[in-house]
Write an enzyme that holds these catalytic residues in place. Structure first.
Site, mmCIF file in Angstrom:
data_model
loop_
_atom_site.group_PDB
_atom_site.id
_atom_site.type_symbol
_atom_site.label_atom_id
_atom_site.label_comp_id
_atom_site.label_asym_id
_atom_site.label_seq_id
_atom_site.Cartn_x
_atom_site.Cartn_y
_atom_site.Cartn_z
ATOM 1 N N HIS A 1 0.830 -1.213 0.000
ATOM 2 C CA HIS A 1 0.000 0.000 0.000
ATOM 3 C C HIS A 1 0.867 1.268 0.000
ATOM 4 O O HIS A 1 0.522 2.263 0.647
ATOM 5 C CB HIS A 1 -0.948 0.030 1.203
ATOM 6 C CG HIS A 1 -1.936 -1.091 1.233
ATOM 7 N ND1 HIS A 1 -3.210 -0.983 0.728
ATOM 8 C CD2 HIS A 1 -1.836 -2.366 1.691
ATOM 9 C CE1 HIS A 1 -3.854 -2.130 0.900
ATOM 10 N NE2 HIS A 1 -3.039 -2.988 1.473
ATOM 11 N N ASN B 1 -10.231 -3.004 2.538
ATOM 12 C CA ASN B 1 -9.925 -2.959 1.114
ATOM 13 C C ASN B 1 -11.210 -2.727 0.324
ATOM 14 O O ASN B 1 -12.295 -2.750 0.893
ATOM 15 C CB ASN B 1 -9.317 -4.293 0.662
ATOM 16 C CG ASN B 1 -7.837 -4.408 1.006
ATOM 17 O OD1 ASN B 1 -7.146 -3.407 1.192
ATOM 18 N ND2 ASN B 1 -7.358 -5.630 1.081
ATOM 19 N N HIS C 1 -3.894 0.856 12.036
ATOM 20 C CA HIS C 1 -3.679 -0.409 12.736
ATOM 21 C C HIS C 1 -5.033 -1.053 13.025
ATOM 22 O O HIS C 1 -5.862 -0.431 13.694
ATOM 23 C CB HIS C 1 -2.940 -0.144 14.049
ATOM 24 C CG HIS C 1 -2.449 -1.380 14.739
ATOM 25 N ND1 HIS C 1 -2.886 -2.640 14.424
ATOM 26 C CD2 HIS C 1 -1.542 -1.542 15.736
ATOM 27 C CE1 HIS C 1 -2.275 -3.523 15.190
ATOM 28 N NE2 HIS C 1 -1.449 -2.884 15.998
HETATM 29 FE FE1 HDD Z 1 -2.461 -4.862 5.503
HETATM 30 C C1 HDD Z 1 -1.028 -1.804 5.178
HETATM 31 C C2 HDD Z 1 -5.446 -3.613 4.378
HETATM 32 C C3 HDD Z 1 -3.788 -8.039 5.462
HETATM 33 C C4 HDD Z 1 0.318 -6.015 6.945
HETATM 34 N N1 HDD Z 1 -3.112 -3.068 4.886
HETATM 35 C C5 HDD Z 1 -2.365 -1.922 4.823
HETATM 36 C C6 HDD Z 1 -3.177 -0.843 4.340
HETATM 37 C C7 HDD Z 1 -4.416 -1.357 4.109
HETATM 38 C C8 HDD Z 1 -4.378 -2.763 4.464
HETATM 39 C C9 HDD Z 1 -5.611 -0.598 3.594
HETATM 40 C C10 HDD Z 1 -2.700 0.579 4.105
HETATM 41 C C11 HDD Z 1 -2.948 1.449 5.280
HETATM 42 C C12 HDD Z 1 -2.530 2.857 4.956
HETATM 43 O O1 HDD Z 1 -3.185 3.470 4.090
HETATM 44 O O2 HDD Z 1 -1.565 3.331 5.545
HETATM 45 N N2 HDD Z 1 -4.229 -5.680 4.962
HETATM 46 C C13 HDD Z 1 -5.348 -4.976 4.621
HETATM 47 C C14 HDD Z 1 -6.463 -5.884 4.539
HETATM 48 C C15 HDD Z 1 -5.999 -7.137 4.830
HETATM 49 C C16 HDD Z 1 -4.596 -6.993 5.104
HETATM 50 C C17 HDD Z 1 -7.893 -5.476 4.208
HETATM 51 C C18 HDD Z 1 -6.720 -8.428 4.903
HETATM 52 C C19 HDD Z 1 -7.965 -8.545 5.203
HETATM 53 N N3 HDD Z 1 -1.834 -6.689 6.059
HETATM 54 C C20 HDD Z 1 -2.537 -7.872 5.997
HETATM 55 C C21 HDD Z 1 -1.767 -8.927 6.623
HETATM 56 C C22 HDD Z 1 -0.612 -8.350 7.058
HETATM 57 C C23 HDD Z 1 -0.664 -6.954 6.694
HETATM 58 C C24 HDD Z 1 -2.226 -10.362 6.764
HETATM 59 C C25 HDD Z 1 0.541 -8.965 7.791
HETATM 60 C C26 HDD Z 1 0.459 -9.934 8.631
HETATM 61 N N4 HDD Z 1 -0.651 -4.074 5.896
HETATM 62 C C27 HDD Z 1 0.332 -4.721 6.544
HETATM 63 C C28 HDD Z 1 1.528 -3.846 6.864
HETATM 64 C C29 HDD Z 1 1.066 -2.456 6.318
HETATM 65 C C30 HDD Z 1 -0.284 -2.785 5.726
HETATM 66 C C31 HDD Z 1 2.808 -4.373 6.364
HETATM 67 C C32 HDD Z 1 2.017 -1.712 5.387
HETATM 68 C C33 HDD Z 1 2.016 -0.293 5.858
HETATM 69 C C34 HDD Z 1 1.255 -0.301 7.091
HETATM 70 O O3 HDD Z 1 0.853 -1.563 7.378
HETATM 71 O O4 HDD Z 1 1.026 0.652 7.792
HETATM 72 O O5 HDD Z 1 1.776 -3.814 8.205
#
Ligand code: HDD
Length: 691
Positions: free
Chosen positions: A72, A145, A336
């Site tokens: 993202h 999402n 978060h």
């Molecule tokens: Fe995630 C970012 C949505 C599964 C780990 N995620 C991130 C963002 C969105 C989502 C919208 C961007 C937030 C922003 O605008 O700053 N993610 C989802 C959805 C998931 C999902 C809807 C499943 C239902 N994500 C998911 C899993 C993991 C992560 C299973 C790890 C175990 N996601 C992250 C992250 C991010 C992230 C690596 C990258 C930047 C952040 O968190 O702030 O931690």
């Protein structure tokens, strides 16, 4: 509510700085005499180390970048507010969901997943839809999402999945695209992704606008009411403008013409006062119904069909303020899934559970330490008091001798509070079992809902899905992977697998497809709201146009909240038949019909000749035709449509002419403009036969 009444905006106001009329200074507040030259020994001599102004300016510049989000990375944010239509007190004690008199400030960030910060907006991808509610009880983040399911069932596989979709390690190719071997290898070997892949191959992955896509919390969460009773809940955002997609060919052209297409669209809509609105919907399920469905509610690759569990609309989010500073707000905002308020709790969805670890961890790297909650965009409006201290970039000056609990020196402050005073208490779910690295058998069905999705699509949506598979798989160099993907999707639907196979030189397996248990009309974008409001029209004109006609058109469009841009051969003012001058906003060189929802060609023989003298004009109209858009032409303007192949020269009404409106020269009939606007509201004319 204005900014003064919005607690979050009042808080942010304290941090906003304008340079208007101010003297240039160093970060120490020292006024600077010269910002054009470094300090040198003579005008041609070496630069001197003691030039503290140079050193400070350069050091700050050298450190301007922070790590982009691992997923993202490319996103766009806006401020807004949430209002509640009806209290959910029966289900939850969350104040922002029970008190209809409250307006809750919020910040939204929409994003693509796979691409880097500088990638294009219109790539085929899931869109992030993250909302931070600044509630009086603390921040609540709904990090969702624009698709209701996910690729994997257990968070431990997230790094594998992301490694597969990201550019390949040897050469970092391809950027922001899943059309490559490692992604499809993952899909073929991890069949739990099948349902999500159907969504990603559909138009949902190519939103016309962030304002025209749904949002989903994806996981099953819990609502907890005042009596401590729990219900399962899924969250939805429903855009007031309906759900609409671009077509694939268009997205690729937009990526070149305007890589910022989606963010520009959101920014402009807010600047123009066309505030995007999304209604909040909840699907609620009683705890005792947990096992009454043929899917496991803890499995994030499954949705709850809206026909089985209706979506109850309970409130509305309005985005009404653009950011002042992209970095300070959109880049530094930290979401978060674990930011909760009383009345909302987790379930044991293993994808959700793993996310609870990842989000704080990633902010520590990205924002450089544990004090990111103090960055203005992340600060709650609720008071913050605890014994956490120090760390990189600490802003708060905590007074007092104690920073531990329990204490007697400070009367045990800050003191924990019971749930009756807003203290968060985790839902006391009874859990027992053996520690085991395993997944429930109830997660085993990977194909029924993928099949339901396929069978719920209209014929045009189905052919777009087939084309998407074919495009992606054509880019896969390994024939074995292509074959395996088709084998996997044979389990979803035989006709789907056959059609994919036909385009990519492999053979489909027969006789294995799941029987769809149900059809869910809500899955098709064809069933969504249609309106012309906030759509964008290109009005093509040249010398000798009829001013009255153009003015009537613009008036009618404005009345329906449709925006128009005048496109002419060049930007030079264009003279109408009566001498009126119009200044075009775009020239044929800068514009392209992919940037508009509809095209209107005015009459006047000379002007049409002028447009036709530039071959770009026919391409402009042809593309609008090929992208199923509404096209209108008056009088002589029809010649441009004919030249573009957008109209049958015999003028007969046939499937090719669907969504093409023609009027006689100098027509100012309101009915014509009304039909034009109604036609734009349909978004696209999918029944049009392309030749
Ligand atoms: Fe995630 C970012 C949505 C599964 C780990 N995620 C991130 C963002 C969105 C989502 C919208 C961007 C937030 C922003 O605008 O700053 N993610 C989802 C959805 C998931 C999902 C809807 C499943 C239902 N994500 C998911 C899993 C993991 C992560 C299973 C790890 C175990 N996601 C992250 C992250 C991010 C992230 C690596 C990258 C930047 C952040 O968190 O702030 O931690």
């Amino acid at each position: 509510m204005n900014d003064q009444e919005n607690m979050k905006q009042m808080q942010l106001a304290d941090y906003r700085v304008t340079d208007k009329g101010e003297a240039l200074t160093t970060n120490q507040g020292l006024r600077i005499e010269d910002d054009e030259h470094s300090l040198k020994v003579g005008p041609r001599g070496p630069t001197i180390m003691e030039d503290f102004h140079f050193r400070e300016k350069m050091t700050h510049f050298d450190h301007e970048r922070i790590p982009e989000r691992v997923v993202h990375a490319r996103g766009f944010g806006a401020h807004g507010e949430f209002e509640l239509y009806e209290s959910l007190v029966e289900y939850t004690k969350a104040k922002f969901l029970t008190d209809t008199s409250k307006r809750t400030p919020l910040f939204v960030r929409f994003s693509t997943v796979a691409g880097s910060r500088g990638s294009s907006d219109t790539v085929r991808d899931v869109r992030g839809f993250a909302v931070k509610f600044y509630t009086e009880e603390g921040n609540y983040d709904l990090v969702g999402n624009n698709m209701p399911v996910f690729f994997i069932q257990d968070a431990v596989k997230f790094p594998d999945f992301i490694h597969a979709v990201k550019p390949e390690p040897p050469n970092e190719i391809p950027q922001a695209s899943s059309a490559h071997d490692t992604f499809w290898d993952f899909v073929a070997t991890n069949t739990e992704s099948a349902h999500m892949i159907m969504w990603v191959m559909s138009g949902r992955a190519l939103p016309r606008s962030f304002r025209m896509m749904e949002g989903f919390g994806v996981h099953t969460f819990r609502f907890i009411n005042e009596q401590g009773k729990s219900h399962f809940v899924k969250f939805h955002w429903k855009p007031k403008l309906g759900v609409h997609s671009l077509v694939w060919d268009e997205t690729q052209k937009i990526a070149g013409k305007d890589p910022d297409f989606n963010r520009r669209d959101l920014w402009n809509a807010i600047e123009q006062g066309n505030y995007p609105e999304f209604e909040l919907g909840v699907q609620i399920m009683k705890e005792e119904d947990e096992f009454n469905f043929d899917f496991d509610i803890l499995d994030a690759t499954k949705l709850w069909p809206e026909e089985l569990v209706p979506v109850r609309i309970v409130g509305k989010m309005t985005l009404n303020r653009n950011t002042d500073n992209f970095f300070a707000e959109t880049e530094q905002v930290a979401f978060h899934v674990g930011h909760l308020v009383p009345g909302i709790d987790f379930t044991n969805d293993p994808l959700l559970q793993g996310r609870l670890f990842s989000y704080t961890d990633t902010q520590l790297l990205r924002l450089g330490g544990p004090n990111f909650a103090e960055i203005p965009i992340n600060r709650p409006i609720a008071p913050v008091h605890n014994n956490q201290r120090d760390g990189m970039h600490r802003m708060t000056i905590n007074q007092g001798q104690t920073s531990y609990h329990k204490n007697s020196l400070a009367n045990n402050d800050p003191a924990p509070v019971p749930p009756s005073e807003g203290g968060y208490r985790h839902y006391e779910e009874k859990v027992e079992g053996r520690k085991i690295k395993a997944r429930s058998n109830s997660f085993d069905d990977h194909f029924s809902q993928a099949s339901m999705f396929w069978h719920s699509m209209s014929p045009i949506e189905q052919s777009q899905i087939v084309d998407a598979f074919r495009f992606e798989l054509t880019k896969v160099t390994s024939k074995e992977i292509r074959q395996r993907v088709v084998d996997v999707f044979s389990h979803v639907a035989e006709d789907l697998a056959e059609r994919i196979a036909e385009g990519i030189g492999v053979t489909p397996t027969r006789g294995v497809a799941a029987t769809p248990t149900a059809i869910s009309p809500a899955l098709s974008m064809m069933t969504k709201t249609k309106t012309a409001a906030t759509r964008k029209v290109a009005v093509m004109l040249g010398t000798g146009y009829h001013a009255e006609e153009v003015q009537t058109l613009l008036k009618e469009l404005t009345a329906s909240k449709v925006t128009a841009e005048i496109v002419s051969k060049t930007l030079a003012p264009v003279k109408g038949a009566d001498g009126t001058l119009i200044e075009p906003q775009q020239s044929l060189l800068s514009a392209a019909s992919v940037l508009y929802d509809a095209v209107y060609v005015t009459g006047g023989a000379q002007g049409v000749d002028e447009l036709l003298s530039d071959v770009t004009s026919t391409g402009f109209v042809r593309e609008a035709f090929q992208h199923y858009k509404t096209i209108a032409a008056v009088g002589e303007g029809v010649r441009l449509l004919t030249a573009a192949g957008a109209i049958n020269p015999t003028g007969e009404k046939e499937a090719q002419s669907i969504g093409i409106l023609i009027a006689e020269e100098n027509s100012t009939k309101t009915s014509f403009f009304t039909s034009f606007i109604e036609s734009i509201a349909l978004h696209r004319h999918w029944d049009r036969i392309l030749q």
